[in-house]
Design a protein around this motif. Sequence first.
Motif, PDB file in Angstrom:
ATOM      1  N   GLN A 154      -9.273   0.608   5.299  1.00 51.86           N
ATOM      2  CA  GLN A 154      -8.381  -0.521   5.532  1.00 51.86           C
ATOM      3  C   GLN A 154      -7.125  -0.356   4.672  1.00 51.86           C
ATOM      4  O   GLN A 154      -7.191  -0.202   3.468  1.00 51.86           O
ATOM      5  CB  GLN A 154      -9.087  -1.818   5.162  1.00 51.86           C
ATOM      6  N   VAL A 155      -5.979  -0.394   5.341  1.00 55.40           N
ATOM      7  CA  VAL A 155      -4.711  -0.226   4.642  1.00 55.40           C
ATOM      8  C   VAL A 155      -4.287  -1.554   4.025  1.00 55.40           C
ATOM      9  O   VAL A 155      -4.341  -2.606   4.666  1.00 55.40           O
ATOM     10  CB  VAL A 155      -3.619   0.264   5.606  1.00 55.40           C
ATOM     11  N   GLN A 156      -3.890  -1.478   2.772  1.00 57.53           N
ATOM     12  CA  GLN A 156      -3.360  -2.671   2.106  1.00 57.53           C
ATOM     13  C   GLN A 156      -2.121  -2.310   1.314  1.00 57.53           C
ATOM     14  O   GLN A 156      -2.100  -1.312   0.593  1.00 57.53           O
ATOM     15  CB  GLN A 156      -4.398  -3.275   1.160  1.00 57.53           C
ATOM     16  N   LEU A 157      -1.092  -3.122   1.471  1.00 64.38           N
ATOM     17  CA  LEU A 157       0.087  -3.063   0.631  1.00 64.38           C
ATOM     18  C   LEU A 157       0.215  -4.445  -0.004  1.00 64.38           C
ATOM     19  O   LEU A 157       0.334  -5.446   0.700  1.00 64.38           O
ATOM     20  CB  LEU A 157       1.340  -2.753   1.450  1.00 64.38           C
ATOM     21  N   VAL A 158       0.162  -4.488  -1.331  1.00 62.97           N
ATOM     22  CA  VAL A 158       0.160  -5.768  -2.031  1.00 62.97           C
ATOM     23  C   VAL A 158       1.361  -5.822  -2.964  1.00 62.97           C
ATOM     24  O   VAL A 158       1.438  -5.069  -3.933  1.00 62.97           O
ATOM     25  CB  VAL A 158      -1.140  -5.964  -2.821  1.00 62.97           C
ATOM     26  N   ARG A 205      11.504  -7.213 -11.302  1.00 66.88           N
ATOM     27  CA  ARG A 205      10.947  -5.932 -10.866  1.00 66.88           C
ATOM     28  C   ARG A 205       9.790  -6.207  -9.921  1.00 66.88           C
ATOM     29  O   ARG A 205       8.782  -6.781 -10.335  1.00 66.88           O
ATOM     30  CB  ARG A 205      10.458  -5.100 -12.045  1.00 66.88           C
ATOM     31  N   LEU A 206       9.961  -5.808  -8.687  1.00 67.87           N
ATOM     32  CA  LEU A 206       8.894  -5.946  -7.709  1.00 67.87           C
ATOM     33  C   LEU A 206       8.018  -4.700  -7.728  1.00 67.87           C
ATOM     34  O   LEU A 206       8.515  -3.591  -7.914  1.00 67.87           O
ATOM     35  CB  LEU A 206       9.456  -6.150  -6.308  1.00 67.87           C
ATOM     36  N   SER A 207       6.736  -4.914  -7.505  1.00 64.65           N
ATOM     37  CA  SER A 207       5.786  -3.805  -7.411  1.00 64.65           C
ATOM     38  C   SER A 207       5.022  -3.914  -6.101  1.00 64.65           C
ATOM     39  O   SER A 207       4.806  -5.014  -5.591  1.00 64.65           O
ATOM     40  CB  SER A 207       4.796  -3.856  -8.582  1.00 64.65           C
ATOM     41  N   CYS A 208       4.610  -2.767  -5.602  1.00 62.58           N
ATOM     42  CA  CYS A 208       3.799  -2.731  -4.391  1.00 62.58           C
ATOM     43  C   CYS A 208       2.684  -1.721  -4.618  1.00 62.58           C
ATOM     44  O   CYS A 208       2.953  -0.544  -4.857  1.00 62.58           O
ATOM     45  CB  CYS A 208       4.635  -2.353  -3.184  1.00 62.58           C
ATOM     46  N   ALA A 209       1.456  -2.197  -4.547  1.00 61.61           N
ATOM     47  CA  ALA A 209       0.288  -1.339  -4.703  1.00 61.61           C
ATOM     48  C   ALA A 209      -0.273  -0.997  -3.334  1.00 61.61           C
ATOM     49  O   ALA A 209      -0.587  -1.902  -2.544  1.00 61.61           O
ATOM     50  CB  ALA A 209      -0.765  -2.053  -5.546  1.00 61.61           C
ATOM     51  N   ALA A 210      -0.404   0.285  -3.068  1.00 59.30           N
ATOM     52  CA  ALA A 210      -0.889   0.750  -1.768  1.00 59.30           C
ATOM     53  C   ALA A 210      -2.310   1.275  -1.883  1.00 59.30           C
ATOM     54  O   ALA A 210      -2.663   1.924  -2.872  1.00 59.30           O
ATOM     55  CB  ALA A 210       0.019   1.846  -1.227  1.00 59.30           C
ATOM     56  N   SER A 211      -3.113   0.986  -0.867  1.00 63.46           N
ATOM     57  CA  SER A 211      -4.463   1.530  -0.786  1.00 63.46           C
ATOM     58  C   SER A 211      -4.793   1.774   0.672  1.00 63.46           C
ATOM     59  O   SER A 211      -4.206   1.162   1.574  1.00 63.46           O
ATOM     60  CB  SER A 211      -5.478   0.589  -1.429  1.00 63.46           C
ATOM     61  N   GLY A 212      -5.743   2.682   0.897  1.00 65.33           N
ATOM     62  CA  GLY A 212      -6.159   2.973   2.265  1.00 65.33           C
ATOM     63  C   GLY A 212      -5.276   3.956   2.997  1.00 65.33           C
ATOM     64  O   GLY A 212      -5.486   4.196   4.195  1.00 65.33           O
ATOM     65  N   ILE A 213      -4.269   4.494   2.324  1.00 60.11           N
ATOM     66  CA  ILE A 213      -3.403   5.509   2.922  1.00 60.11           C
ATOM     67  C   ILE A 213      -3.241   6.665   1.940  1.00 60.11           C
ATOM     68  O   ILE A 213      -3.504   6.499   0.737  1.00 60.11           O
ATOM     69  CB  ILE A 213      -1.991   4.964   3.273  1.00 60.11           C
ATOM     70  N   ILE A 214      -2.833   7.823   2.473  1.00 57.23           N
ATOM     71  CA  ILE A 214      -2.451   8.924   1.586  1.00 57.23           C
ATOM     72  C   ILE A 214      -1.007   8.629   1.185  1.00 57.23           C
ATOM     73  O   ILE A 214      -0.063   8.950   1.918  1.00 57.23           O
ATOM     74  CB  ILE A 214      -2.592  10.273   2.276  1.00 57.23           C
TER      75      ILE A 214
END
Length: 121
Positions: free
Chosen positions: A1-5, A19-28
């Motif tokens: 499951q792809v998540q961008l938070v 400062r914005l942050s984006c944590a990605a999971s479920g993808i290369i």
Amino acid sequence: QVQLVESGGGLVQPGGSLRLSCAASGIIFSMHAMRWYRQAPGKERELVAAIPLGSGSTTYADSVQGRFTISRDNAKNMVYLQMNSLKPDDTAIYYCNALRFGVGLKKYEYWGQGTQVTVSS
């Protein structure tokens, strides 16, 4: 499951920084170009900044050039948007976006849920 938070949004005074942050999971992560978009009330979503697969040439909307900086950390699966000299016109929901093209130029695109940035005195 792809998540961008996304995280890091909030209320800031004109001239301030966030400062914005984006944590990605479920993808290369390293195989995806990463972008930040924003959408202000009553306006269309617009591309703010983009960074390619590596930490190559970045691109920015004219309205944020010289004030915003996009960066990525492939080891942490993170992308950032440093926003300086903020203006009331920067008020919007900011979205993280991941993009890659597969075999036959099939498009794979993912979006975060957005984080609110409000610039006001």
